[in-house]
Design a protein around this motif. Structure first.
Motif, PDB file in Angstrom:
ATOM      1  N   TRP A  65      49.127  30.774  38.571  1.00  0.00           N
ATOM      2  CA  TRP A  65      50.536  30.902  38.940  1.00  0.00           C
ATOM      3  C   TRP A  65      51.466  30.640  37.759  1.00  0.00           C
ATOM      4  N   LEU A  66      50.914  30.284  36.608  1.00  0.00           N
ATOM      5  CA  LEU A  66      51.734  30.006  35.433  1.00  0.00           C
ATOM      6  C   LEU A  66      51.898  31.223  34.530  1.00  0.00           C
ATOM      7  N   SER A  67      51.249  32.311  34.872  1.00  0.00           N
ATOM      8  CA  SER A  67      51.376  33.562  34.129  1.00  0.00           C
ATOM      9  C   SER A  67      51.520  34.680  35.159  1.00  0.00           C
ATOM     10  N   PRO A  68      51.846  35.878  34.730  1.00  0.00           N
ATOM     11  CA  PRO A  68      51.977  36.959  35.706  1.00  0.00           C
ATOM     12  C   PRO A  68      50.695  37.149  36.525  1.00  0.00           C
ATOM     13  N   LEU A  69      50.861  37.354  37.828  1.00  0.00           N
ATOM     14  CA  LEU A  69      49.715  37.585  38.701  1.00  0.00           C
ATOM     15  C   LEU A  69      49.097  38.944  38.397  1.00  0.00           C
ATOM     16  N   PRO A  70      47.832  39.148  38.731  1.00  0.00           N
ATOM     17  CA  PRO A  70      47.199  40.450  38.482  1.00  0.00           C
ATOM     18  C   PRO A  70      47.959  41.585  39.170  1.00  0.00           C
ATOM     19  N   ASP A  71      47.894  42.772  38.591  1.00  0.00           N
ATOM     20  CA  ASP A  71      48.571  43.938  39.170  1.00  0.00           C
ATOM     21  C   ASP A  71      48.113  44.195  40.596  1.00  0.00           C
ATOM     22  N   LYS A 125      38.224  39.976  45.068  1.00  0.00           N
ATOM     23  CA  LYS A 125      38.194  40.183  43.619  1.00  0.00           C
ATOM     24  C   LYS A 125      38.934  41.452  43.200  1.00  0.00           C
ATOM     25  N   ALA A 126      38.989  42.450  44.085  1.00  0.00           N
ATOM     26  CA  ALA A 126      39.717  43.678  43.769  1.00  0.00           C
ATOM     27  C   ALA A 126      41.218  43.409  43.650  1.00  0.00           C
ATOM     28  N   ILE A 127      41.704  42.383  44.332  1.00  0.00           N
ATOM     29  CA  ILE A 127      43.124  42.034  44.290  1.00  0.00           C
ATOM     30  C   ILE A 127      43.403  40.968  43.244  1.00  0.00           C
ATOM     31  N   TRP A 128      42.627  39.873  43.269  1.00  0.00           N
ATOM     32  CA  TRP A 128      42.923  38.686  42.471  1.00  0.00           C
ATOM     33  C   TRP A 128      42.137  38.586  41.171  1.00  0.00           C
ATOM     34  N   GLY A 129      41.164  39.458  40.968  1.00  0.00           N
ATOM     35  CA  GLY A 129      40.389  39.413  39.737  1.00  0.00           C
ATOM     36  C   GLY A 129      39.078  38.658  39.908  1.00  0.00           C
ATOM     37  N   PRO A 130      38.296  38.557  38.839  1.00  0.00           N
ATOM     38  CA  PRO A 130      36.952  37.991  38.925  1.00  0.00           C
ATOM     39  C   PRO A 130      36.912  36.504  39.286  1.00  0.00           C
TER      40      PRO A 130
END
Length: 155
Positions: free
Chosen positions: A136-142, A121-126
């Motif tokens: 994959w259709l929008s920018p990936l999390p920072d 979750k720290a990388i990819w979000g909740p």
């Protein structure tokens, strides 16, 4: 569908037969994603006349389904040479010694848990535990870029 299978052949970490089976299984579990993909495929087939490889390359949701499925696979890596693998976070062993890296002898086989990394979750979000092609259709999390994950699609 040629794109789907060529993507799995070149980028898939499972065997070529297991990866498409995994896609079909995940689509069976996620009926909304299955319907969205079916609609896109049917539209491409009806508007293109004779449907070819390029017609499928232009389908962003098909690509997103491929990326999301590959994103959740595990793989084994063989290290030909001696290697030092850095850790994102240090760990303390049973002797209270902190380690920031791991030395791997050449020829060793390591099991790399992409599932652990790709559901962090720290990388990819909740929603990291959700199979979600829309990511994959929008920018990936920072966090994805900052993690420098060695992956076909994310780095």
């Amino acid at each position: 569908l040629i794109l789907l299978f060529s993507t799995f052949t070149l980028a898939g970490s499972d065997t070529t037969s297991n990866t498409p089976a995994r896609v079909l299984y995940l689509l069976a579990l996620h009926s909304k994603a299955q319907e969205k993909l079916r609609e896109g495929l049917m539209e491409a087939c009806s508007t293109a006349g004779e449907t070819g490889h390029n017609d499928f390359v232009e389908l962003p949701y098909l690509e997103a389904v491929c990326c999301e499925t590959l994103h959740f696979t595990n793989r084994g890596d063989r290290y030909i040479n001696d290697s030092v693998l850095p850790f994102a976070q240090p760990y303390i062993d049973i002797h209270c010694k902190e380690h920031n890296e791991l030395f791997v002898l050449g020829g060793a086989m390591l099991f790399v848990s992409n599932i652990r990394v790709n559901r962090d979750k720290a990388i990819w979000g909740p929603d990291a535990y959700n199979w979600k092609p829309e990511r994959w259709l929008s920018p990936l999390p920072d966090g994805v870029a900052e993690a420098r994950i060695p992956d076909v699609y994310t780095n």
